[in-house]
Design an enzyme around this catalytic site. Sequence first.
Site, PDB file in Angstrom:
ATOM      1  N   ASP B 208      -0.344  14.910  -3.466  1.00 59.04           N
ATOM      2  CA  ASP B 208      -1.788  15.103  -3.354  1.00 59.04           C
ATOM      3  C   ASP B 208      -1.991  16.577  -3.008  1.00 59.04           C
ATOM      4  O   ASP B 208      -1.756  16.998  -1.875  1.00 59.04           O
ATOM      5  CB  ASP B 208      -2.329  14.186  -2.259  1.00 59.04           C
ATOM      6  N   LYS B 234     -12.819  22.058  -3.599  1.00 54.44           N
ATOM      7  CA  LYS B 234     -12.171  22.643  -2.417  1.00 54.44           C
ATOM      8  C   LYS B 234     -11.581  24.003  -2.732  1.00 54.44           C
ATOM      9  O   LYS B 234     -11.225  24.761  -1.832  1.00 54.44           O
ATOM     10  CB  LYS B 234     -11.060  21.714  -1.924  1.00 54.44           C
TER      11      LYS B 234
HETATM   12  C1  LIG Z   1      -5.736  15.826   1.302  1.00 57.44           C
HETATM   13  C2  LIG Z   1      -6.882  15.342   0.468  1.00 57.44           C
HETATM   14  N1  LIG Z   1      -6.661  14.479  -0.532  1.00 57.44           N
HETATM   15  C3  LIG Z   1      -7.642  14.029  -1.318  1.00 57.44           C
HETATM   16  C4  LIG Z   1      -8.942  14.420  -1.140  1.00 57.44           C
HETATM   17  C5  LIG Z   1      -9.981  13.863  -2.045  1.00 57.44           C
HETATM   18  O1  LIG Z   1     -10.572  14.848  -2.853  1.00 57.44           O
HETATM   19  P1  LIG Z   1     -11.960  14.523  -3.594  1.00 57.44           P
HETATM   20  O2  LIG Z   1     -12.849  13.912  -2.570  1.00 57.44           O
HETATM   21  O3  LIG Z   1     -12.445  15.827  -4.049  1.00 57.44           O
HETATM   22  O4  LIG Z   1     -11.698  13.583  -4.708  1.00 57.44           O
HETATM   23  C6  LIG Z   1      -9.233  15.304  -0.088  1.00 57.44           C
HETATM   24  C7  LIG Z   1     -10.601  15.767   0.190  1.00 57.44           C
HETATM   25  O5  LIG Z   1     -11.493  15.084   0.583  1.00 57.44           O
HETATM   26  C8  LIG Z   1      -8.184  15.767   0.724  1.00 57.44           C
HETATM   27  O6  LIG Z   1      -8.421  16.621   1.731  1.00 57.44           O
END
Ligand SMILES: Cc1ncc(COP(=O)(O)O)c(C=O)c1O
Lengths: 414, 414, 147, 147
Positions: B208, B234
């Site tokens: 991830d 992000k």
């Molecule tokens: C470590 C991590 N994984 C996954 C996500 C999920 O990303 P998103 O909400 O943009 O799909 C996030 C952010 O919320 C994250 O910080």
Amino acid sequence: MNAVAKIKAGFDAEAARADFPILSRQVYGKPLVYLDSGASAQKPRAVMEAMRRFAETDYANVHRGVHYLSGAATDHYETARETVRRFLGAGSVDEIVFTKGGTEAINLVAQSYLAPIIQPGDEIVLSVMEHHSNIVPWHFLRERQGAVLRWVEVTDDGALDMASLKAAIGPRTKMVAITHMSNVLGAVTPLKEIVALAHAQGVPVLADGCQGAVHETLDMAALGVDFYAITGHKIYGPTGIGALYARRAHLKKMRPYNGGGEMIREVTRDSVTYADPPARFEAGTPPILESVGLAAAMDYLSGFDRAAIHAHEQDLLKYARAQLAQFNWLRVVGDAPGKGAIISFEADGMHAHDLATILDREGVAVRAGNHCAQPLMERFGVTSTTRASFALYNTRADVDALIAALEKARGILG
Amino acid sequence: MNAVAKIKAGFDAEAARADFPILSRQVYGKPLVYLDSGASAQKPRAVMEAMRRFAETDYANVHRGVHYLSGAATDHYETARETVRRFLGAGSVDEIVFTKGGTEAINLVAQSYLAPIIQPGDEIVLSVMEHHSNIVPWHFLRERQGAVLRWVEVTDDGALDMASLKAAIGPRTKMVAITHMSNVLGAVTPLKEIVALAHAQGVPVLADGCQGAVHETLDMAALGVDFYAITGHKIYGPTGIGALYARRAHLKKMRPYNGGGEMIREVTRDSVTYADPPARFEAGTPPILESVGLAAAMDYLSGFDRAAIHAHEQDLLKYARAQLAQFNWLRVVGDAPGKGAIISFEADGMHAHDLATILDREGVAVRAGNHCAQPLMERFGVTSTTRASFALYNTRADVDALIAALEKARGILG
Amino acid sequence: MDQHLRELYQEVILDHSRHPRHFGVLPDATHKAEGFNPLCGDKVSVTLILDADGKVADINFQGKGCAISQASASMMTDMLKGRSKTDAEALMDGFLHLVKGEDAQGLSPDDRETLDVMSGISEFPMRVKCATLAWHTFKNAVEEGAT
Amino acid sequence: MDQHLRELYQEVILDHSRHPRHFGVLPDATHKAEGFNPLCGDKVSVTLILDADGKVADINFQGKGCAISQASASMMTDMLKGRSKTDAEALMDGFLHLVKGEDAQGLSPDDRETLDVMSGISEFPMRVKCATLAWHTFKNAVEEGAT
Ligand SMILES: Cc1ncc(COP(=O)(O)O)c(C=O)c1O
Ligand SMILES: Cc1ncc(COP(=O)(O)O)c(C=O)c1O
């Protein structure tokens, strides 16, 4: 002629054109004549501007944040949900799920509503005029779970065959999935009647509103559908966003779609419980900027008399239809009464791609191909058609350009 | 002091701040101190501007169109794919699938790679520091298909417990799903080692990278991972887009994800065949505008010396860490060596939400809550923490503001 | 009229597309393949007989598609018949360069002249795939399509 | 110091949150419910005894959360104990208006005075849910939480 049409319609397309910067560009030194809004509409300045302004003043991730920007962004996002609710004429914001587009909205219903309950031999009724996005999700259930697809025929003039629909719904039907408006034929389906037939057998109805939402004024309660899928980019909004309307009673029972942040109540190592709808179906960071853009697009559209826009588009359709009738080497596919502003046609001895290439050099952007509707192509015995689709910013001058370009193509290829 | 840090770092954060219009706004009459980039980063002007410019000059739907704008838009979209490939250090654009975000990228792997092959009792290894987006998709496989989740522990200082990881991988392991960087602890995991351990047992690794991609320079081949998920918002890009890197050999075997336009080869009433990757996994109209925005964000980032940005963020982290150490009423959660620029903490007798509310009134935006990481909260015996996360546009002055605000909060609540 | 369009849709091209040579399926083919253009949904099948010397003894194509793809397939069969496999590959290579507007050095002057009618396609990047579909399908047939 | 913050975190509130009244679970409860604030993950449980006359004979709450949610729950139990169900509902209604900064006409002068310390929350819209969580949970317990 244009002036008269304008006054009659109560909608000033010429003036509206000024809201769409791209329309004043040229291609190959010719003014752009954009007749591909059925694939994706151009964006008024207000849409991109709303997204930019939001990003520059109030942006943050939504929900769960305590700080000011988080609250402001959440307000924007939830206000957009309310705007979508109003636009669709839905009863409650809890019945509006934001998705990445129309395709995902339909997949969501297939996977979260139907997949958990469908049994081998259960039937899904869909029509031959569906877009692949309202076909393939159901093919998945056929491939993976033994569901049976029952096809509703299309009449020769390109309308939904209601007798065929009636015959298709049976005791094993678990879903009727029908487009509100065909992206090839322009045909508008009688959703109220369809719903009446389906509900009489206790079968829910999903309407693919990706085209319908652009051209029709909506009222979910009046239509009576169980699910209605829309996509942002065809309705003058951004890509990356769509929405699903679903009745609260269905949403409550549906299993989650994607897993991730925001859609849970509690996660432990051994267990997970889920949030209430609509959050349950909005895993992860949602299309926040896009929600603001979509709301701006809907506000833009609602700022006009939508009936007048409809009349304007109908005027273009009739005008184009009459012009095309002069060409005996060209055949329009789909002439159903009450159809929306989309015209598909084939031309003798001219493949749609060659035609589209020549039109393109004249500045006229049309679609050529199977329009993600292969079963419909097969129904009409063609492999592809050329399609002109009209939006609020098109004018009779655009139609004239199309006609002139077609004559030129005929000269080259005919 | 700031000046020295700047020169040492070779990166001028003050100058970069000017690229982010929102950073010059005020909240409650105080200058905004944005320390919530871990939830979502602010966007440089270049990103929103690239999207707007594209919409106003070259926009249309991608693929399948023959006309000029369709070609231009397709070029933009595929160029963005190449930009993502370069950014990730992947071998081929065919290994880059655009998604709606990081959450969807992980769900795609769970549903299209693992769901078709996992058997009851098969195991998925994941760590206690995962974000819900890298937990719940695997819980789905537990709930629906009887998979077993094996948890890798986190050490007291907030690092991945490698002994625990080694012990967790066994003959029934079908996937190792581990974050590259924790969104709560800031811990960066040793992906190369993890991959070596997993591959020794023939087990694929999903990383991830939603946080990792922001702070680390990436090289898929060097990391050796099978799957890597990133999210646009992000990394200073727009919402509504993310990407999955996946090895070609996996993609070829994976079943489709959503069904719809663009992902098919041929659709008939009775059958459907699918397009080759990556198209197979991009059903429907993709995030076209957003692809341009994401590419602009990556280009923006790549325009700097990324090692210098990293050094700058590390400087902020160390500076903040040292300041916080003065408060004996506050406990930092996660102090692993080599961690990224995220600090979470709890404070005696002050709930994170109360703290965040007071900080907010001082203009300081931090995150408070469980950060979509409930198993991690449980591991550290807390229900929530307060988190400050740093981005390239933060400065030591931001840290000073945080510290001053914390002192004020202590005065009110302590 | 647009100069590029006139070059694209020359009489030779239109003639090939209206009256395609070697159209059909060879029943005794030693190699065959199906080609598919996801952009427009056009399909083409190529069947051919590679003799003992590695020569294309006969070749046919079948399919529906635009003028460009039909003409290109028709011309291809005309040109490939009787050639050795190696020769054919060099020809294909030259053709691919030509339609992309690149330098097609590998082509013999004769082949260059025959293919000249196709060079206009390079002005239409969105249509290049139409022109190359049959050639790629031929290549697939030879490499992986032994019957 | 920020005037709004001082009003939000008054001594009364902090005292309630540090020393919550009626904290725990009533073993012989006639009604109970769990409340959950998805915004922060805070949880609260409310247990109560409704006697034959429809009066709240006793009431407890339990949970972890921010100062606002704890203080609000604590004050709520203090105020609800001994009231009739109808009275309680009117009180809740008034409270909900108050924390949103709306006119809370339904409240008696006494109740209005007691609740005055909570009125500062209306300046913090993102925290209103913290203040109302316990009350909604009470309502759920009475309406759907018969044990
Ligand atoms: C470590 C991590 N994984 C996954 C996500 C999920 O990303 P998103 O909400 O943009 O799909 C996030 C952010 O919320 C994250 O910080
Ligand atoms: C009728 C219809 N349904 C569904 C879709 C799919 O919408 P999207 O590609 O935006 O997901 C489209 C547009 O392509 C359409 O015209």
